[in-house]
Design a protein around this motif. Sequence first.
Motif, PDB file in Angstrom:
ATOM      1  N   LEU A 176       0.838  -1.203   0.000  1.00 60.05           N
ATOM      2  CA  LEU A 176       0.000   0.000   0.000  1.00 60.05           C
ATOM      3  C   LEU A 176       0.869   1.248   0.000  1.00 60.05           C
ATOM      4  O   LEU A 176       1.846   1.334   0.754  1.00 60.05           O
ATOM      5  CB  LEU A 176      -0.892   0.001   1.243  1.00 60.05           C
ATOM      6  N   PHE A 177       0.481   2.226  -0.808  1.00 60.64           N
ATOM      7  CA  PHE A 177       1.102   3.550  -0.832  1.00 60.64           C
ATOM      8  C   PHE A 177       0.015   4.538  -0.437  1.00 60.64           C
ATOM      9  O   PHE A 177      -0.998   4.668  -1.123  1.00 60.64           O
ATOM     10  CB  PHE A 177       1.608   3.852  -2.253  1.00 60.64           C
ATOM     11  N   CYS A 178       0.201   5.219   0.700  1.00 61.54           N
ATOM     12  CA  CYS A 178      -0.864   6.072   1.235  1.00 61.54           C
ATOM     13  C   CYS A 178      -0.367   7.474   1.516  1.00 61.54           C
ATOM     14  O   CYS A 178       0.528   7.662   2.355  1.00 61.54           O
ATOM     15  CB  CYS A 178      -1.431   5.459   2.512  1.00 61.54           C
ATOM     16  N   GLY A 222      -2.049  -8.267   6.244  1.00 64.09           N
ATOM     17  CA  GLY A 222      -0.907  -8.893   5.595  1.00 64.09           C
ATOM     18  C   GLY A 222      -0.088  -8.037   4.654  1.00 64.09           C
ATOM     19  O   GLY A 222       0.982  -8.462   4.213  1.00 64.09           O
ATOM     20  N   ALA A 223      -0.561  -6.841   4.314  1.00 63.51           N
ATOM     21  CA  ALA A 223       0.171  -5.990   3.377  1.00 63.51           C
ATOM     22  C   ALA A 223       1.342  -5.293   4.067  1.00 63.51           C
ATOM     23  O   ALA A 223       1.424  -5.221   5.295  1.00 63.51           O
ATOM     24  CB  ALA A 223      -0.763  -4.949   2.769  1.00 63.51           C
ATOM     25  N   SER A 224       2.251  -4.759   3.258  1.00 60.87           N
ATOM     26  CA  SER A 224       3.257  -3.806   3.702  1.00 60.87           C
ATOM     27  C   SER A 224       2.809  -2.437   3.228  1.00 60.87           C
ATOM     28  O   SER A 224       1.943  -2.320   2.354  1.00 60.87           O
ATOM     29  CB  SER A 224       4.624  -4.154   3.118  1.00 60.87           C
ATOM     30  N   THR A 236       0.848  -4.107  14.073  1.00 64.74           N
ATOM     31  CA  THR A 236       0.387  -5.116  13.116  1.00 64.74           C
ATOM     32  C   THR A 236       1.366  -6.259  12.898  1.00 64.74           C
ATOM     33  O   THR A 236       0.979  -7.319  12.402  1.00 64.74           O
ATOM     34  CB  THR A 236       0.104  -4.466  11.749  1.00 64.74           C
ATOM     35  N   GLY A 237       2.640  -6.033  13.216  1.00 64.59           N
ATOM     36  CA  GLY A 237       3.650  -7.041  12.937  1.00 64.59           C
ATOM     37  C   GLY A 237       4.084  -7.068  11.491  1.00 64.59           C
ATOM     38  O   GLY A 237       4.847  -7.952  11.075  1.00 64.59           O
ATOM     39  N   ASN A 238       3.624  -6.105  10.704  1.00 62.86           N
ATOM     40  CA  ASN A 238       4.011  -6.006   9.298  1.00 62.86           C
ATOM     41  C   ASN A 238       4.734  -4.691   9.037  1.00 62.86           C
ATOM     42  O   ASN A 238       4.649  -3.758   9.829  1.00 62.86           O
ATOM     43  CB  ASN A 238       2.772  -6.127   8.399  1.00 62.86           C
ATOM     44  N   GLN A 239       5.428  -4.621   7.919  1.00 61.34           N
ATOM     45  CA  GLN A 239       6.289  -3.490   7.640  1.00 61.34           C
ATOM     46  C   GLN A 239       5.518  -2.253   7.194  1.00 61.34           C
ATOM     47  O   GLN A 239       4.612  -2.324   6.361  1.00 61.34           O
ATOM     48  CB  GLN A 239       7.299  -3.844   6.546  1.00 61.34           C
ATOM     49  N   CYS A 240       5.920  -1.109   7.738  1.00 57.49           N
ATOM     50  CA  CYS A 240       5.422   0.189   7.290  1.00 57.49           C
ATOM     51  C   CYS A 240       6.594   1.164   7.328  1.00 57.49           C
ATOM     52  O   CYS A 240       7.282   1.276   8.356  1.00 57.49           O
ATOM     53  CB  CYS A 240       4.292   0.696   8.184  1.00 57.49           C
ATOM     54  N   ILE A 241       6.843   1.855   6.232  1.00 62.73           N
ATOM     55  CA  ILE A 241       7.928   2.823   6.166  1.00 62.73           C
ATOM     56  C   ILE A 241       7.365   4.226   5.975  1.00 62.73           C
ATOM     57  O   ILE A 241       6.257   4.404   5.459  1.00 62.73           O
ATOM     58  CB  ILE A 241       8.935   2.508   5.034  1.00 62.73           C
ATOM     59  N   ALA A 242       8.135   5.209   6.409  1.00 63.04           N
ATOM     60  CA  ALA A 242       7.773   6.617   6.244  1.00 63.04           C
ATOM     61  C   ALA A 242       8.549   7.197   5.076  1.00 63.04           C
ATOM     62  O   ALA A 242       9.772   7.014   4.990  1.00 63.04           O
ATOM     63  CB  ALA A 242       8.092   7.384   7.516  1.00 63.04           C
ATOM     64  N   VAL A 275       7.611   7.311  -4.583  1.00 63.98           N
ATOM     65  CA  VAL A 275       7.239   6.053  -5.238  1.00 63.98           C
ATOM     66  C   VAL A 275       8.486   5.210  -5.504  1.00 63.98           C
ATOM     67  O   VAL A 275       8.491   3.992  -5.261  1.00 63.98           O
ATOM     68  CB  VAL A 275       6.474   6.336  -6.548  1.00 63.98           C
ATOM     69  N   ALA A 276       9.553   5.865  -5.965  1.00 66.78           N
ATOM     70  CA  ALA A 276      10.798   5.136  -6.235  1.00 66.78           C
ATOM     71  C   ALA A 276      11.343   4.476  -4.973  1.00 66.78           C
ATOM     72  O   ALA A 276      11.820   3.328  -5.005  1.00 66.78           O
ATOM     73  CB  ALA A 276      11.836   6.086  -6.833  1.00 66.78           C
ATOM     74  N   LYS A 277      11.274   5.169  -3.835  1.00 63.30           N
ATOM     75  CA  LYS A 277      11.740   4.593  -2.570  1.00 63.30           C
ATOM     76  C   LYS A 277      10.864   3.412  -2.148  1.00 63.30           C
ATOM     77  O   LYS A 277      11.364   2.423  -1.590  1.00 63.30           O
ATOM     78  CB  LYS A 277      11.738   5.662  -1.486  1.00 63.30           C
ATOM     79  N   THR A 278       9.569   3.525  -2.412  1.00 63.61           N
ATOM     80  CA  THR A 278       8.660   2.422  -2.084  1.00 63.61           C
ATOM     81  C   THR A 278       8.964   1.204  -2.940  1.00 63.61           C
ATOM     82  O   THR A 278       9.011   0.067  -2.442  1.00 63.61           O
ATOM     83  CB  THR A 278       7.201   2.869  -2.284  1.00 63.61           C
ATOM     84  N   ILE A 279       9.205   1.423  -4.220  1.00 64.16           N
ATOM     85  CA  ILE A 279       9.544   0.323  -5.127  1.00 64.16           C
ATOM     86  C   ILE A 279      10.890  -0.284  -4.750  1.00 64.16           C
ATOM     87  O   ILE A 279      11.073  -1.516  -4.775  1.00 64.16           O
ATOM     88  CB  ILE A 279       9.553   0.807  -6.591  1.00 64.16           C
ATOM     89  N   GLU A 280      11.840   0.570  -4.384  1.00 65.47           N
ATOM     90  CA  GLU A 280      13.144   0.065  -3.958  1.00 65.47           C
ATOM     91  C   GLU A 280      13.015  -0.835  -2.736  1.00 65.47           C
ATOM     92  O   GLU A 280      13.701  -1.850  -2.615  1.00 65.47           O
ATOM     93  CB  GLU A 280      14.072   1.240  -3.650  1.00 65.47           C
ATOM     94  N   LYS A 281      12.121  -0.464  -1.816  1.00 59.39           N
ATOM     95  CA  LYS A 281      11.926  -1.234  -0.586  1.00 59.39           C
ATOM     96  C   LYS A 281      11.131  -2.505  -0.818  1.00 59.39           C
ATOM     97  O   LYS A 281      11.507  -3.587  -0.342  1.00 59.39           O
ATOM     98  CB  LYS A 281      11.208  -0.357   0.449  1.00 59.39           C
ATOM     99  N   TYR A 282      10.034  -2.404  -1.562  1.00 57.95           N
ATOM    100  CA  TYR A 282       9.090  -3.516  -1.649  1.00 57.95           C
ATOM    101  C   TYR A 282       9.005  -4.177  -3.025  1.00 57.95           C
ATOM    102  O   TYR A 282       8.503  -5.299  -3.138  1.00 57.95           O
ATOM    103  CB  TYR A 282       7.691  -3.045  -1.267  1.00 57.95           C
ATOM    104  N   GLY A 283       9.391  -3.448  -4.062  1.00 57.62           N
ATOM    105  CA  GLY A 283       9.366  -4.028  -5.407  1.00 57.62           C
ATOM    106  C   GLY A 283       8.062  -3.906  -6.157  1.00 57.62           C
ATOM    107  O   GLY A 283       7.984  -4.258  -7.336  1.00 57.62           O
ATOM    108  N   ARG A 284       7.032  -3.356  -5.515  1.00 56.04           N
ATOM    109  CA  ARG A 284       5.728  -3.259  -6.169  1.00 56.04           C
ATOM    110  C   ARG A 284       4.833  -2.312  -5.384  1.00 56.04           C
ATOM    111  O   ARG A 284       5.107  -1.976  -4.232  1.00 56.04           O
ATOM    112  CB  ARG A 284       5.058  -4.627  -6.261  1.00 56.04           C
ATOM    113  N   ILE A 285       3.738  -1.884  -6.013  1.00 54.16           N
ATOM    114  CA  ILE A 285       2.654  -1.172  -5.337  1.00 54.16           C
ATOM    115  C   ILE A 285       1.340  -1.744  -5.871  1.00 54.16           C
ATOM    116  O   ILE A 285       1.138  -1.812  -7.084  1.00 54.16           O
ATOM    117  CB  ILE A 285       2.688   0.352  -5.590  1.00 54.16           C
TER     118      ILE A 285
END
Length: 294
Positions: free
Chosen positions: A27-29, A48-50, A72-78, A93-103
Amino acid sequence: MAKPYIEPPAVDSTTVFKDDIFRGKVLFCTGGGSGICKAMTQAVIKHGASAAIVGRKLDRLEASAKELSTATGNQCIAVQADVRNPKQLQDAVAKTIEKYGRIDFVICGAAGNFLAPISKLSENGFRTVIEIDTIGTYNTIKATLPHIRASKGSYIHVSATLHYRATPYQVHVSAAKAAVDAISAVLAVEEGPQGVRSNVIAPGPIAGTEGMDRLSAKGPQGSQYSIHSPVGRDGSVQDIANATVFLFSPAARYITGQTLAVDGASEHLRTLQLPYPQSVLDPDSVTHLIKPRL
Protein backbone atom coordinates in the motif's frame (compact mmCIF):
# COMPACT_ATOMS: atom_id res chain seq x y z
CA MET A 1 -42.03 7.36 23.14
CA ALA A 2 -39.90 4.44 21.97
CA LYS A 3 -36.16 4.87 22.31
CA PRO A 4 -34.21 5.04 19.05
CA TYR A 5 -31.93 2.17 18.12
CA ILE A 6 -28.22 2.80 18.60
CA GLU A 7 -25.90 0.93 16.27
CA PRO A 8 -23.08 -0.88 18.14
CA PRO A 9 -19.49 0.34 17.59
CA ALA A 10 -17.70 -0.69 14.42
CA VAL A 11 -16.22 -4.18 14.47
CA ASP A 12 -12.59 -4.87 13.70
CA SER A 13 -12.12 -5.92 10.07
CA THR A 14 -10.36 -9.12 11.17
CA THR A 15 -13.68 -10.40 12.52
CA VAL A 16 -15.09 -10.34 8.98
CA PHE A 17 -12.16 -10.73 6.56
CA LYS A 18 -9.33 -13.27 6.60
CA ASP A 19 -6.13 -12.10 8.24
CA ASP A 20 -4.00 -12.77 5.16
CA ILE A 21 -6.12 -11.46 2.29
CA PHE A 22 -3.51 -8.81 1.44
CA ARG A 23 -0.40 -10.89 2.05
CA GLY A 24 2.33 -9.93 -0.42
CA LYS A 25 0.55 -6.69 -1.36
CA VAL A 26 1.92 -3.16 -0.90
CA LEU A 27 0.00 0.00 0.00
CA PHE A 28 1.10 3.55 -0.83
CA CYS A 29 -0.86 6.07 1.24
CA THR A 30 -0.65 9.86 1.19
CA GLY A 31 -1.75 11.46 4.44
CA GLY A 32 -1.19 8.17 6.24
CA GLY A 33 0.57 9.65 9.23
CA SER A 34 -2.58 10.53 11.16
CA GLY A 35 -6.35 10.37 11.46
CA ILE A 36 -8.54 8.56 9.00
CA CYS A 37 -5.75 7.60 6.60
CA LYS A 38 -3.62 6.18 9.38
CA ALA A 39 -6.54 3.95 10.41
CA MET A 40 -7.06 2.91 6.78
CA THR A 41 -3.39 2.00 6.51
CA GLN A 42 -3.43 0.01 9.74
CA ALA A 43 -6.42 -2.00 8.57
CA VAL A 44 -4.78 -2.91 5.26
CA ILE A 45 -1.45 -3.96 6.76
CA LYS A 46 -3.23 -5.81 9.56
CA HIS A 47 -4.42 -8.15 6.79
CA GLY A 48 -0.91 -8.89 5.60
CA ALA A 49 0.17 -5.99 3.38
CA SER A 50 3.26 -3.81 3.70
CA ALA A 51 2.91 -0.03 3.45
CA ALA A 52 4.56 3.29 2.76
CA ILE A 53 2.96 6.34 4.34
CA VAL A 54 3.65 9.70 2.74
CA GLY A 55 3.51 13.22 4.13
CA ARG A 56 5.41 16.44 4.70
CA LYS A 57 6.43 16.01 8.37
CA LEU A 58 9.02 13.25 8.54
CA ASP A 59 9.22 13.02 12.33
CA ARG A 60 5.45 12.53 12.59
CA LEU A 61 5.52 9.99 9.76
CA GLU A 62 8.36 7.99 11.29
CA ALA A 63 6.58 7.81 14.63
CA SER A 64 3.38 6.65 12.93
CA ALA A 65 5.21 4.10 10.77
CA LYS A 66 6.87 2.61 13.84
CA GLU A 67 3.54 2.51 15.66
CA LEU A 68 1.80 0.83 12.72
CA SER A 69 4.56 -1.75 12.31
CA THR A 70 4.49 -2.59 16.01
CA ALA A 71 0.69 -2.82 16.14
CA THR A 72 0.39 -5.12 13.12
CA GLY A 73 3.65 -7.04 12.94
CA ASN A 74 4.01 -6.01 9.30
CA GLN A 75 6.29 -3.49 7.64
CA CYS A 76 5.42 0.19 7.29
CA ILE A 77 7.93 2.82 6.17
CA ALA A 78 7.77 6.62 6.24
CA VAL A 79 8.50 8.51 3.02
CA GLN A 80 8.60 12.30 3.06
CA ALA A 81 6.93 14.15 0.18
CA ASP A 82 4.59 17.06 -0.49
CA VAL A 83 1.79 15.89 -2.80
CA ARG A 84 1.86 19.31 -4.48
CA ASN A 85 5.34 18.52 -5.79
CA PRO A 86 5.36 15.90 -8.58
CA LYS A 87 9.11 15.25 -8.29
CA GLN A 88 8.87 14.57 -4.55
CA LEU A 89 6.03 12.12 -5.15
CA GLN A 90 7.97 10.39 -7.90
CA ASP A 91 10.90 10.01 -5.49
CA ALA A 92 8.55 8.66 -2.81
CA VAL A 93 7.24 6.05 -5.24
CA ALA A 94 10.80 5.14 -6.24
CA LYS A 95 11.74 4.59 -2.57
CA THR A 96 8.66 2.42 -2.08
CA ILE A 97 9.54 0.32 -5.13
CA GLU A 98 13.14 0.07 -3.96
CA LYS A 99 11.93 -1.23 -0.59
CA TYR A 100 9.09 -3.52 -1.65
CA GLY A 101 9.37 -4.03 -5.41
CA ARG A 102 5.73 -3.26 -6.17
CA ILE A 103 2.65 -1.17 -5.34
CA ASP A 104 -0.80 -2.77 -5.36
CA PHE A 105 -3.00 -0.27 -3.52
CA VAL A 106 -2.99 3.53 -3.38
CA ILE A 107 -4.90 5.71 -0.94
CA CYS A 108 -5.02 9.36 -2.03
CA GLY A 109 -5.74 10.88 1.35
CA ALA A 110 -3.67 14.05 1.76
CA ALA A 111 -6.03 16.95 2.44
CA GLY A 112 -6.35 20.42 3.89
CA ASN A 113 -9.35 22.28 5.23
CA PHE A 114 -10.60 25.06 7.52
CA LEU A 115 -13.81 27.02 7.97
CA ALA A 116 -14.15 30.27 6.01
CA PRO A 117 -16.94 32.04 4.08
CA ILE A 118 -16.15 33.13 0.52
CA SER A 119 -16.08 36.75 1.65
CA LYS A 120 -13.26 35.96 4.11
CA LEU A 121 -11.46 33.25 2.12
CA SER A 122 -8.23 34.41 0.50
CA GLU A 123 -7.27 33.44 -3.01
CA ASN A 124 -4.23 31.71 -1.56
CA GLY A 125 -6.36 29.75 0.91
CA PHE A 126 -8.65 28.53 -1.86
CA ARG A 127 -5.69 27.65 -4.09
CA THR A 128 -3.87 25.77 -1.33
CA VAL A 129 -6.77 23.39 -0.68
CA ILE A 130 -7.19 22.77 -4.42
CA GLU A 131 -3.47 22.10 -4.74
CA ILE A 132 -3.37 19.62 -1.84
CA ASP A 133 -6.65 17.78 -2.42
CA THR A 134 -7.19 17.89 -6.17
CA ILE A 135 -3.78 18.43 -7.74
CA GLY A 136 -2.23 16.25 -5.03
CA THR A 137 -4.57 13.43 -6.03
CA TYR A 138 -3.67 13.89 -9.69
CA ASN A 139 0.06 13.93 -8.90
CA THR A 140 -0.27 10.77 -6.81
CA ILE A 141 -2.07 8.98 -9.62
CA LYS A 142 0.54 10.03 -12.19
CA ALA A 143 3.42 8.87 -9.99
CA THR A 144 1.90 5.48 -9.12
CA LEU A 145 -0.11 4.51 -12.22
CA PRO A 146 2.60 2.47 -14.02
CA HIS A 147 2.98 0.28 -10.93
CA ILE A 148 -0.77 -0.07 -10.36
CA ARG A 149 -1.17 -1.11 -13.99
CA ALA A 150 1.55 -3.72 -13.50
CA SER A 151 -0.06 -5.15 -10.35
CA LYS A 152 -3.66 -4.80 -11.62
CA GLY A 153 -4.23 -2.79 -8.48
CA SER A 154 -6.69 -0.34 -7.04
CA TYR A 155 -7.09 3.27 -5.89
CA ILE A 156 -9.17 4.69 -3.07
CA HIS A 157 -9.57 8.48 -2.94
CA VAL A 158 -10.69 10.04 0.34
CA SER A 159 -13.35 12.64 -0.41
CA ALA A 160 -16.26 14.15 1.56
CA THR A 161 -20.03 14.64 1.40
CA LEU A 162 -19.89 18.43 1.72
CA HIS A 163 -20.45 19.15 -1.97
CA TYR A 164 -23.56 16.97 -2.31
CA ARG A 165 -25.47 19.98 -1.03
CA ALA A 166 -24.19 23.51 -0.59
CA THR A 167 -22.23 23.79 2.66
CA PRO A 168 -21.46 27.33 3.87
CA TYR A 169 -17.84 28.04 4.83
CA GLN A 170 -16.67 25.08 2.73
CA VAL A 171 -16.45 26.35 -0.85
CA HIS A 172 -12.75 25.48 -1.15
CA VAL A 173 -12.99 21.87 -0.03
CA SER A 174 -16.34 21.38 -1.80
CA ALA A 175 -14.73 22.37 -5.10
CA ALA A 176 -11.65 20.26 -4.39
CA LYS A 177 -13.53 17.11 -3.42
CA ALA A 178 -16.03 17.37 -6.28
CA ALA A 179 -13.02 17.34 -8.58
CA VAL A 180 -11.54 14.34 -6.77
CA ASP A 181 -14.79 12.41 -7.30
CA ALA A 182 -14.67 13.26 -11.01
CA ILE A 183 -11.01 12.26 -11.32
CA SER A 184 -11.74 8.87 -9.75
CA ALA A 185 -14.63 8.19 -12.12
CA VAL A 186 -12.57 9.05 -15.20
CA LEU A 187 -9.66 6.98 -13.90
CA ALA A 188 -11.97 3.98 -13.49
CA VAL A 189 -13.18 4.28 -17.08
CA GLU A 190 -9.80 4.97 -18.67
CA GLU A 191 -7.81 2.42 -16.69
CA GLY A 192 -10.39 -0.34 -16.28
CA PRO A 193 -9.16 -2.01 -19.49
CA GLN A 194 -5.67 -2.02 -17.91
CA GLY A 195 -6.99 -3.93 -14.89
CA VAL A 196 -7.08 -0.90 -12.57
CA ARG A 197 -9.99 -0.07 -10.24
CA SER A 198 -10.71 3.34 -8.70
CA ASN A 199 -13.26 4.23 -6.03
CA VAL A 200 -13.99 7.02 -3.57
CA ILE A 201 -14.72 6.80 0.14
CA ALA A 202 -16.61 9.87 1.37
CA PRO A 203 -16.51 9.96 5.18
CA GLY A 204 -19.21 11.76 7.09
CA PRO A 205 -18.41 13.33 10.48
CA ILE A 206 -15.84 11.07 12.14
CA ALA A 207 -15.37 11.50 15.88
CA GLY A 208 -11.94 11.96 17.39
CA THR A 209 -10.19 13.19 14.26
CA GLU A 210 -8.26 16.40 13.71
CA GLY A 211 -10.64 17.31 10.91
CA MET A 212 -13.67 16.97 13.15
CA ASP A 213 -11.98 19.05 15.84
CA ARG A 214 -11.01 21.77 13.40
CA LEU A 215 -14.25 21.93 11.45
CA SER A 216 -16.91 21.45 14.12
CA ALA A 217 -18.65 24.47 15.55
CA LYS A 218 -17.66 24.84 19.18
CA GLY A 219 -20.12 24.96 22.06
CA PRO A 220 -19.51 26.08 25.65
CA GLN A 221 -15.95 25.60 26.95
CA GLY A 222 -14.86 24.51 23.49
CA SER A 223 -17.04 21.40 23.34
CA GLN A 224 -18.13 20.14 19.93
CA TYR A 225 -21.73 20.22 18.88
CA SER A 226 -22.94 16.65 18.28
CA ILE A 227 -23.62 15.37 14.79
CA HIS A 228 -26.58 13.02 14.88
CA SER A 229 -27.01 10.20 12.37
CA PRO A 230 -29.92 7.82 11.85
CA VAL A 231 -27.85 4.94 13.25
CA GLY A 232 -27.60 6.73 16.59
CA ARG A 233 -23.85 7.12 17.02
CA ASP A 234 -20.87 9.05 15.73
CA GLY A 235 -18.76 7.64 12.95
CA SER A 236 -15.32 6.24 13.83
CA VAL A 237 -12.08 5.75 11.93
CA GLN A 238 -12.75 2.01 12.16
CA ASP A 239 -15.86 2.47 10.01
CA ILE A 240 -13.70 4.00 7.28
CA ALA A 241 -11.03 1.34 7.75
CA ASN A 242 -13.58 -1.44 7.25
CA ALA A 243 -14.83 0.13 4.01
CA THR A 244 -11.22 0.34 2.84
CA VAL A 245 -10.57 -3.35 3.43
CA PHE A 246 -13.72 -4.25 1.53
CA LEU A 247 -12.99 -2.03 -1.49
CA PHE A 248 -9.41 -3.31 -1.81
CA SER A 249 -10.45 -6.93 -1.27
CA PRO A 250 -11.28 -9.50 -3.97
CA ALA A 251 -14.92 -9.19 -2.84
CA ALA A 252 -15.08 -5.79 -4.57
CA ARG A 253 -13.55 -6.75 -7.92
CA TYR A 254 -16.68 -5.66 -9.81
CA ILE A 255 -16.91 -2.35 -7.96
CA THR A 256 -15.15 0.57 -9.64
CA GLY A 257 -15.95 4.17 -10.49
CA GLN A 258 -18.13 4.41 -7.39
CA THR A 259 -18.38 6.75 -4.42
CA LEU A 260 -19.12 5.11 -1.08
CA ALA A 261 -20.42 7.51 1.57
CA VAL A 262 -19.59 6.15 5.02
CA ASP A 263 -21.68 8.46 7.17
CA GLY A 264 -24.50 6.54 8.87
CA ALA A 265 -26.92 8.34 6.50
CA SER A 266 -26.14 11.63 8.26
CA GLU A 267 -25.97 13.40 4.89
CA HIS A 268 -29.71 12.91 4.46
CA LEU A 269 -30.36 14.69 7.75
CA ARG A 270 -27.62 17.28 7.48
CA THR A 271 -28.21 20.49 9.36
CA LEU A 272 -25.92 23.49 9.46
CA GLN A 273 -23.72 23.70 12.52
CA LEU A 274 -23.27 27.45 12.21
CA PRO A 275 -26.37 29.66 12.59
CA TYR A 276 -27.89 30.57 9.23
CA PRO A 277 -28.19 33.17 7.78
CA GLN A 278 -26.37 34.95 10.61
CA SER A 279 -23.07 33.20 9.80
CA VAL A 280 -23.06 34.48 6.21
CA LEU A 281 -24.53 37.92 6.87
CA ASP A 282 -22.17 38.67 9.75
CA PRO A 283 -19.21 36.24 9.75
CA ASP A 284 -17.50 38.09 12.59
CA SER A 285 -20.36 37.23 14.93
CA VAL A 286 -19.62 33.49 14.80
CA THR A 287 -15.83 33.50 14.99
CA HIS A 288 -16.00 32.31 18.61
CA LEU A 289 -17.60 29.08 17.35
CA ILE A 290 -14.73 28.27 14.99
CA LYS A 291 -11.32 26.88 15.84
CA PRO A 292 -8.65 29.29 14.58
CA ARG A 293 -7.02 28.23 11.35
CA LEU A 294 -3.81 26.28 11.94
